[in-house]
Design a protein around this motif. Sequence first.
Motif, short mmCIF file in Angstrom:
data_model
loop_
_atom_site.label_atom_id
_atom_site.label_comp_id
_atom_site.label_asym_id
_atom_site.label_seq_id
_atom_site.Cartn_x
_atom_site.Cartn_y
_atom_site.Cartn_z
N LEU A 139 0.51 5.61 5.73
CA LEU A 139 1.60 6.05 6.59
C LEU A 139 1.81 5.03 7.70
O LEU A 139 0.85 4.42 8.16
N ASP A 140 3.06 4.86 8.11
CA ASP A 140 3.36 4.09 9.31
C ASP A 140 3.64 5.09 10.42
O ASP A 140 4.55 5.92 10.30
N ILE A 141 2.82 5.01 11.47
CA ILE A 141 2.96 5.96 12.58
C ILE A 141 3.24 5.19 13.86
O ILE A 141 2.39 4.43 14.33
N GLU B 182 0.83 -1.21 0.00
CA GLU B 182 0.00 0.00 0.00
C GLU B 182 0.86 1.25 0.00
O GLU B 182 0.39 2.31 -0.40
N HIS B 183 2.10 1.12 0.46
CA HIS B 183 2.98 2.30 0.51
C HIS B 183 3.32 2.81 -0.90
O HIS B 183 3.80 3.92 -1.04
N ASN B 184 3.06 2.00 -1.90
CA ASN B 184 3.29 2.45 -3.28
C ASN B 184 2.19 3.41 -3.75
O ASN B 184 2.28 3.98 -4.83
N TYR C 104 -0.95 -8.21 12.06
CA TYR C 104 -1.48 -7.05 12.78
C TYR C 104 -0.47 -5.91 12.75
O TYR C 104 0.67 -6.07 13.17
N GLU C 105 -0.91 -4.76 12.21
CA GLU C 105 0.00 -3.61 12.14
C GLU C 105 -0.69 -2.39 12.75
O GLU C 105 -1.36 -1.63 12.03
N PRO C 106 -0.55 -2.19 14.06
CA PRO C 106 -1.25 -1.06 14.71
C PRO C 106 -0.67 0.30 14.36
O PRO C 106 -1.14 1.32 14.87
N TRP C 107 0.32 0.32 13.48
CA TRP C 107 0.95 1.59 13.08
C TRP C 107 0.60 2.01 11.65
O TRP C 107 0.86 3.13 11.26
N HIS C 108 0.00 1.10 10.88
CA HIS C 108 -0.22 1.39 9.46
C HIS C 108 -1.62 1.96 9.23
O HIS C 108 -2.62 1.28 9.44
N ILE C 109 -1.68 3.23 8.81
CA ILE C 109 -2.98 3.83 8.50
C ILE C 109 -3.07 4.11 7.00
O ILE C 109 -2.06 4.33 6.33
ZN LIG Z 1 2.94 0.32 6.54
#
Ligand SMILES: [Zn+2]
Length: 269
Positions: free
Chosen positions: A144-146, A137-139, A187-192
């Motif tokens: 954003l990863d926060i 998705e970063h492409n 699970y990625e609690p930082w990826h919005i």
């Molecule tokens: Zn990410």
Amino acid sequence: MKKIIPILFVFIFGIWFVINNPFTEENYNTNGQPNHEQVYQGDLLLVNHDFPVKEKYILKDLVNALQTNTNNYYTVLYNNTLISEHIKAPFEALMEQAYYDGISTFLVSSSFRSFEEQKKLYNEYGSESALPAGYSEHNLGLSLDIGSTQGRMEDTFEGQWLAENVWHYGFIMRYPENKTHITKIKYEPWHIRYVGLPHSVLIRENDFALEEYIEFLKEEQIIHTSVNGQDYIIKYYDSEQFSEDLLPKNQTYTISGDNQSGIIVTIEN
Ligand SMILES: [Zn+2]
């Protein structure tokens, strides 16, 4: 001379074919069905193991997140942290709200990645930690990863706050703990991820993964909803049935593909 004419004909046709190749991906998808370019553009694109980003449609409106952080509401880890310009305002609003709620310890560690950068990550860290170019998705420039400067997001108040509040600003938690069997991502609690209003709120209210939400739109085809006092109509079209004539003439709307075969029109009513 008689022999030269057919040779000349083949030669001229060959040149025409190379220039106007009617069998390129732009005109036909793998099923031989005509595509509509809109299918691969917009805020609701579903990007996962099955549906990669088409490099041709990568957003060109990237801005540096550092420049948007004039009030130092958060920290940016790298100088070249790029996001799509149209998500700058909702992202700023989200961070401003965090600041007023007592959080200035968010740390933006990743945002837009070019195919080149994604390839490098994949080669460096392997398939356990990174995705191949186009499958992240970063492409898109919409994710954003926060993290938190205070610890792991799953253990900190920052993580809790983010999971509670992103939805009001058009963002979703893209890889929740209870959807890993659907997203196929841990699970990625930082990826919005930005999808825009009212979609983020509908996704939250129904506890959908983005995969499930797109399926839901496809089934429902028309949805009426209201968020923050604003009424919306969401219409899903198969790209085969879609034409520009179907767009509203006197209403504000946004349009997005689903990266599969659908086009979603969101109308402010
Ligand atoms: Zn990410």
